[in-house]
Write an enzyme that holds these catalytic residues in place. Structure first.
Site, PDB file in Angstrom:
ATOM      1  N   GLY A 148       0.815  -1.201   0.000  1.00 53.65           N
ATOM      2  CA  GLY A 148       0.000   0.000   0.000  1.00 53.65           C
ATOM      3  C   GLY A 148       0.851   1.254   0.000  1.00 53.65           C
ATOM      4  O   GLY A 148       2.069   1.212   0.210  1.00 53.65           O
ATOM      5  N   CYS A 149       0.201   2.375  -0.252  1.00 53.66           N
ATOM      6  CA  CYS A 149       0.923   3.644  -0.354  1.00 53.66           C
ATOM      7  C   CYS A 149       1.474   4.063   1.001  1.00 53.66           C
ATOM      8  O   CYS A 149       2.651   4.427   1.114  1.00 53.66           O
ATOM      9  CB  CYS A 149       0.012   4.728  -0.925  1.00 53.66           C
ATOM     10  SG  CYS A 149      -1.632   4.809  -0.194  1.00 53.66           S
ATOM     11  N   TYR A 150       0.624   4.028   2.038  1.00 52.32           N
ATOM     12  CA  TYR A 150       1.114   4.391   3.367  1.00 52.32           C
ATOM     13  C   TYR A 150       2.228   3.442   3.826  1.00 52.32           C
ATOM     14  O   TYR A 150       3.259   3.895   4.341  1.00 52.32           O
ATOM     15  CB  TYR A 150      -0.020   4.351   4.387  1.00 52.32           C
ATOM     16  CG  TYR A 150      -0.988   5.517   4.375  1.00 52.32           C
ATOM     17  CD1 TYR A 150      -0.545   6.835   4.425  1.00 52.32           C
ATOM     18  CD2 TYR A 150      -2.359   5.300   4.374  1.00 52.32           C
ATOM     19  CE1 TYR A 150      -1.442   7.903   4.467  1.00 52.32           C
ATOM     20  CE2 TYR A 150      -3.265   6.358   4.411  1.00 52.32           C
ATOM     21  CZ  TYR A 150      -2.803   7.656   4.470  1.00 52.32           C
ATOM     22  OH  TYR A 150      -3.695   8.698   4.523  1.00 52.32           O
TER      23      TYR A 150
END
Lengths: 347, 347, 347, 347
Positions: free
Chosen positions: D150-152
């Site tokens: 994921g991005c986070y």
């Protein structure tokens, strides 16, 4: 592979300078050998434009310290007015794509009227070639000095020139209601360009006295064979990039909207960067952002004989640095799409 | 002080509903006694609009559970089309300001053509009064049902009506290039209204078929004394609020831009909410945001006999809920500026 | 009604000056009798802030041409550093609300350290009262000079002060991750504040050296009874207005998140402008924009003994001009909400 | 040149699907042979994503009509939860880069707890390789199924992993204050994602229950050799793209900020896409937008023993589709930067 084109960018600390660097880092036949930025002389690209800091680019210098003798090509992205003298002083072997307005107007009187001073390099101006690539490609090919057009003139001329050439629309009464993103005004801090003053709202500006007006009219006159006068109304829109023009024109007697669309298709269907949208689709600046593409739509007006043309492009790419690279590709006989293959960035 | 006007807001979960609450909390003579929101029935205002959660407002209900017998006034902010039946069912003593389009078009054929179904409350429609306050104030005063105008029609009609009335401009060939903030499309989630799809870019939409077109033409026909057909081109701008119209018209023979400006001044100089900008100043939506004010500028066109009119207003205030409150003030003989005294919010 | 407070605004061409005008036009007991703006002296408010052009306000003047003898109150919205001398020169009968940072730090050494020069009006500084209204109301009431707090210190101190006072949280290890809208940086054009540089992205700035740090620490030390050192990390967010703070603190032994929430409720439930959100609701700057309200939420941290506090306010209103008006209301014994009754503007 | 990788994109109508197309059009060794989009089956790319309409791409289909037998690689950009069954049904010769969360958590219990249902493809999950390229490159090389992070988690793990591995920071008490652009929430219309609800303001969301938390903790545990629990606080910022993390950590006894910076430099200085900023420069999402680059800065905290790490990346590129392409390049032994050479788009 053959030797690379040694390229200098003058005015590298502005947005069009940054765009030239962004695009040219992808060009297989170009080497950036010099960058000028008077106020930023001595700084690295990373300091002036952190997004480009990862590339191996020259340090910014003052113009008079650059070695033009070892350059093949200069992109000149200097402020309007300062350019003439600089270009006049370049060695004759150096070819030039000038992104300023200095060599766009062929009539010195008109230049003096709109820019408030006599032109300083009339001889050069006579040889300058207008750089709307799709329209003036043949002249660009052999030009030493290309006057790269403004963003509004490119967006306005692409749809109108074929229609005036083929006498499909009246040359009188053309209205260009134009909308620009804020990067069109450059990187020099001004109050009206601050986030707080321009975000989340819009305004009109320079109605009746925007300097792109005579440039548009010169392009259209070339196509029409007569002087053309337009109503040009620019607006400032809270977006970083993008030109949107909504053009109102009247069909000549017996001509139809379908003929208009067909003429635009015939002109541009083989072009890699100008696209006539299918009937029913309206353009959005989002769909061209970051790319060299222009989208054009044709819509019948609400009143008889009226046609509405809508065009969008990215003012920093097809409206400036992208078209400059496209012109360079033409000048050197490269594939015209080199370094311009990136798709638009959405969202 | 006398008894307060007991007021119900139908459609309180949309943006115009929220604006009515925002403004009316400041009104000394109004008490909000009921709120409807079908899908949000049972929820508090704090849940639906957290920015209004600090006010002591009723819980949202379904329409058919509201006690209209004890209401004096209904603001109807329901979606277009659903309104007719609801208003037809209200007790006769209740006065209505309807913010939907349902009662704006006087010609039932035109209504059917643009809205795709027969009008369901023709008797009511005949008594409805168009609510551009500055233009129709006398009729609004005694109306039972005010058809509050749309945002585009208000922005377009305010500058054009005096000029058509006084035969200063030609009634043919009027072009309205209009730009709207995104709240004009309401609060119902749609893909094109998402931040990711609309921020940082702009587009055109509904060219030739926007439902505000016949409403504008009806207003202008009232003023001109004849049918008027306009070219109306709406655009979507990345700003929360604001309408900007750029209107191109032709002066009638012998008429001047100065006469145009003088006519607008004569019409509006005593008005609290419509302001003709001094020569040289161009409008910006930022300067009216959050307020009930409209700004209008007059600029000579680039070609002989052309005049450009520019107008701005906040679509949710003067273009909707603010004008609705202004109409209510007129209907009840209050000071017309009550609850509308807030200055624009800038930046 | 009694005579109005004759009020002068110094620094009326900045955003906090504009906000003072916006709010005070609604104040029943205040008359604006003078406006200063050095660079804009001679200009009307309409020229400097078109959104306020419709109000009958004085022309901008240079400070030394203003008649302070006939003024009761001065709002001082001058740049940091220039204020001390101006205020020191005011007649003694004039009360002052100073929106600059000049009188906020009680310790002259700290002032010199953070502002780079000795304080020029130490006598005045000793009498200045910190103007977080809810915390220092009693002192504000009788103050001649109120040091109106900064936006970050207000947003940070409102949630933390009651918790430190009641020894619910540890005074060590407090982290304030703060986010500000762009108007917090003022109206003077700078490159990083341009739309093109700040829209559609975010950044951090001044980590470890932001001048609001000692101001926050002074407030917290007052509450804790000891020196407090915080980690303060400011970020710049692409929004015109708004402060958002995310504060990480550790509960003292045996203390609970419920006790934290209860302490905040006990402190603020009777306050008109500070609101503790119900469990489960998180704050958004949208919900306070344009208003004098602050929202605070309390959330348990993911690790044992941690509590997260979130607060929002409008930096130009509760973070500056609104709180200045609130302080004025306290100083003159007015209803504290006068001229501050406007609901937030959403969307 | 050799045969191209025949590639299918599942979920091509979402933003990560669009980004895959945008990037892969520039990849010399990839051919897109199929696109799935259930609700858009039968539509062209031009209809779903007008900015990609100029490319010669397949029509959108339903998944079960695609010919996986003739595919080499599938990018799976389907919504979380729907992916497991689809991937389980693919022919064994097809390699997969999955952009959903379905195969990221190794512990089935944790999956069930955070996603609310039992995992449907446990066997596959065991073979899935976490795809933070710089960290897990060796495993990615030979993986059949890469769980693209994921991005986070990417933005948080890149700075923290080397520091935990080398025991420079305490594994307890790590706080990740994270800020995301709005595209991170996808293209499905929701009220909170509308322009009107999210522009010009910011909010916090999902504190304590964001599904990226266990993914971050799993990555950090891998590095630390023990379970790690973090405080993760996500915020929604009015920007289209971008993740900004501000991470607060404590140095282990005797360790210094310089050692932290040196460890990050040692880890990433040879990496093409991860850049440790020089001392004094703070990151901005603008500087990586549209690119696969991540920038990391290291700043000493205000209190003894604290270090602040800041990282930025484009959530749709390095946080999703760009890293997916990077992983594909590793899987096939290509130059890791192929199709990822575009510079960030600024402004």
């Amino acid at each position: 592979m053959t030797q690379k084109i040694r390229t200098i960018i003058l005015g590298a600390s502005g947005y069009t300078g940054a765009e030239l660097m962004r695009l040219l880092t992808l060009h297989p036949h170009v080497e950036i050998t010099g960058l000028s930025a008077e106020r930023h002389a001595g700084q690295t690209v990373a300091e002036v434009f952190p997004h480009l800091g990862i590339y191996n680019l020259p340090v910014m210098q003052q113009i008079d310290t650059l070695d033009f003798a070892r350059a093949d090509l200069v992109f000149c992205a200097l402020p309007h007015g300062t350019t003439q003298k600089v270009i006049a002083g370049l060695p004759p072997h150096v070819r030039v794509v000038d992104l300023s307005a200095d060599f766009r107007l062929r009539d010195p009187k008109q230049y003096a009227q709109w820019y408030g001073h006599e032109h300083q390099a009339l001889a050069l101006q006579r040889d300058a070639v207008m750089g709307i690539t799709e329209i003036y490609r043949a002249q660009v090919k052999s030009a030493r000095l290309v006057a790269n057009p403004g963003c509004y003139p490119t967006a306005s001329s692409l749809p109108l020139i074929p229609l005036l050439r083929e006498k499909l629309i009246e040359q009188d009464g053309i209205i260009i209601d134009a909308k620009s993103g804020i990067s069109g005004a450059g990187r020099m801090p001004k109050q009206n360009l601050m986030f707080t003053e321009s975000a989340n709202g819009m305004s009109a500006y320079s109605i009746g006295n925007h300097r792109h007006t005579p440039e548009i009219e010169q392009n259209l006159a070339d196509a029409a064979g007569h002087a053309v006068h337009v109503t040009f109304t620019p607006h400032l829109i809270p977006m970083s990039r993008g030109i949107f023009t909504t053009i109102y024109a009247r069909l000549r007697g017996g001509k139809t909207v379908d003929q208009v669309r067909a003429a635009l298709r015939a002109t541009y269907d083989a072009e890699p960067f100008v696209h006539i949208l299918p009937d029913g689709r309206l353009p959005a600046t989002h769909h061209v952002a970051g790319s060299n593409h222009a989208h054009i739509a044709v819509v019948p007006g609400a009143v008889h004989g009226q046609v509405i043309l809508l065009s969008v492009l990215d003012n920093l790419v097809k409206g400036a640095s992208g078209q400059a690279v496209q012109n360079m590709n033409v000048m050197y006989g490269f594939d015209e799409t080199l370094a311009l293959g990136q798709a638009p960035l959405f969202p």
